[in-house]
Design an enzyme around this catalytic site. Structure first.
Site, PDB file in Angstrom:
ATOM      1  N   HIS A 138       0.833  -1.206   0.000  1.00  0.00           N
ATOM      2  CA  HIS A 138       0.000   0.000   0.000  1.00  0.00           C
ATOM      3  C   HIS A 138       0.869   1.258   0.000  1.00  0.00           C
ATOM      4  O   HIS A 138       0.682   2.165  -0.822  1.00  0.00           O
ATOM      5  CB  HIS A 138      -0.904  -0.016   1.239  1.00  0.00           C
ATOM      6  CG  HIS A 138      -1.816   1.164   1.358  1.00  0.00           C
ATOM      7  ND1 HIS A 138      -3.172   1.068   1.202  1.00  0.00           N
ATOM      8  CD2 HIS A 138      -1.569   2.477   1.636  1.00  0.00           C
ATOM      9  CE1 HIS A 138      -3.729   2.266   1.357  1.00  0.00           C
ATOM     10  NE2 HIS A 138      -2.762   3.133   1.633  1.00  0.00           N
ATOM     11  N   GLU A 139       1.824   1.306   0.918  1.00  0.00           N
ATOM     12  CA  GLU A 139       2.671   2.498   1.019  1.00  0.00           C
ATOM     13  C   GLU A 139       3.606   2.620  -0.188  1.00  0.00           C
ATOM     14  O   GLU A 139       3.968   3.731  -0.592  1.00  0.00           O
ATOM     15  CB  GLU A 139       3.469   2.464   2.325  1.00  0.00           C
ATOM     16  CG  GLU A 139       2.628   2.345   3.594  1.00  0.00           C
ATOM     17  CD  GLU A 139       1.556   3.413   3.716  1.00  0.00           C
ATOM     18  OE1 GLU A 139       1.726   4.504   3.139  1.00  0.00           O
ATOM     19  OE2 GLU A 139       0.535   3.156   4.389  1.00  0.00           O
ATOM     20  N   HIS A 142       1.879   4.463  -2.875  1.00  0.00           N
ATOM     21  CA  HIS A 142       1.979   5.906  -2.618  1.00  0.00           C
ATOM     22  C   HIS A 142       3.330   6.448  -3.087  1.00  0.00           C
ATOM     23  O   HIS A 142       3.404   7.529  -3.686  1.00  0.00           O
ATOM     24  CB  HIS A 142       1.809   6.185  -1.126  1.00  0.00           C
ATOM     25  CG  HIS A 142       0.408   6.027  -0.635  1.00  0.00           C
ATOM     26  ND1 HIS A 142      -0.693   6.313  -1.403  1.00  0.00           N
ATOM     27  CD2 HIS A 142      -0.074   5.636   0.575  1.00  0.00           C
ATOM     28  CE1 HIS A 142      -1.794   6.090  -0.704  1.00  0.00           C
ATOM     29  NE2 HIS A 142      -1.444   5.672   0.499  1.00  0.00           N
TER      30      HIS A 142
END
Length: 239
Positions: A138-139, A142
């Protein structure tokens, strides 16, 4: 004689005097007493938070060590983590053990990304290696978006909504098994989309520029179609 006056005021009860059901102590008896109080409903929400904070402090070293070991394993062997690492490297970035940090967090979140420092993993919130893998992925989405699309993290809610949609969709955290077994979401149809939308709205709501839930939902809806369809750097949703 002057009439005596009876005071009707009640004694003030300080926060320290309120029994939350939590008992301090690191011994086994106190631990299970606290667990029993939680299970029987004798511990307040404040007491449960006190219990979690005490547990996190007690287990901080072990939690961080386990997180670091699993992080290093995933960086070497996880297909999605390796693919995201390579994709970020092709854009001139670098994410590895030197800037993916395992730390104890005081707020209840899984992790975060900062363009200046890298990725923070909340070691005390990681349930297992699969949870860590989803959080890292997820990160990393980003981080990829920051390098490729020049995301304005501070002032542009549409940017924030788009990268949250992509991160929740591509990381694997919204696949059916995760929703079913971990979050108790039982729907069989449109489950993935509903999970992505729900998590994106919650994330946008936490931004300083967001007014309320309705505002967050409006922003997410505005960018939904284009951002949900955008699966870069994958050809399609990976898992």
């Amino acid at each position: 004689m002057p009439n005596s006056q009876t005071s009707n005021s009640q004694p003030q009860v300080s926060e320290k005097d309120v029994d939350t059901g939590f008992r301090k102590g690191d011994d086994t008896f106190t631990h299970w007493r606290n667990v029993f109080n939680i299970l029987t409903g004798r511990m307040t929400d404040e007491g449960i938070e006190q219990f979690r904070v005490a547990r996190d402090l007690r287990n901080e070293a072990a939690d961080c060590k386990r997180c670091e070991d699993q992080r290093d394993y995933l960086l070497q062997w996880s297909p999605i983590i390796r693919y995201m690492s390579d994709s970020i490297r092709q854009l001139g970035g670098d994410l590895s053990s030197h800037n993916i940090y395992c730390r104890r967090c005081t707020n209840r979140k899984a992790g975060g990304f900062d363009p200046e420092y890298g990725i923070l993993i909340c070691a005390n919130e990681m349930k297992d290696q699969g949870h860590l893998e989803d959080t890292m992925a997820h990160e990393m989405v980003h981080a990829y978006d920051h390098l490729r699309f020049k995301v304005d993290w501070t002032n542009n809610l549409r940017h924030a909504a788009c990268t949250e949609i992509r991160a929740s969709s591509l990381s694997g955290e919204c696949r059916w098994a995760r929703e079913f077994f971990r979050r108790g979401q039982w729907k069989l149809t449109q489950q993935h989309q509903e999970c992505v939308r729900r998590r994106a709205v919650l994330s946008v709501m936490a931004r300083p520029g967001c007014q309320d839930k309705g505002h967050a939902e409006k922003v997410v809806n505005e960018v939904w179609d284009s951002c949900f369809r955008d699966t870069r750097p994958f050809d399609e949703i990976f898992r």
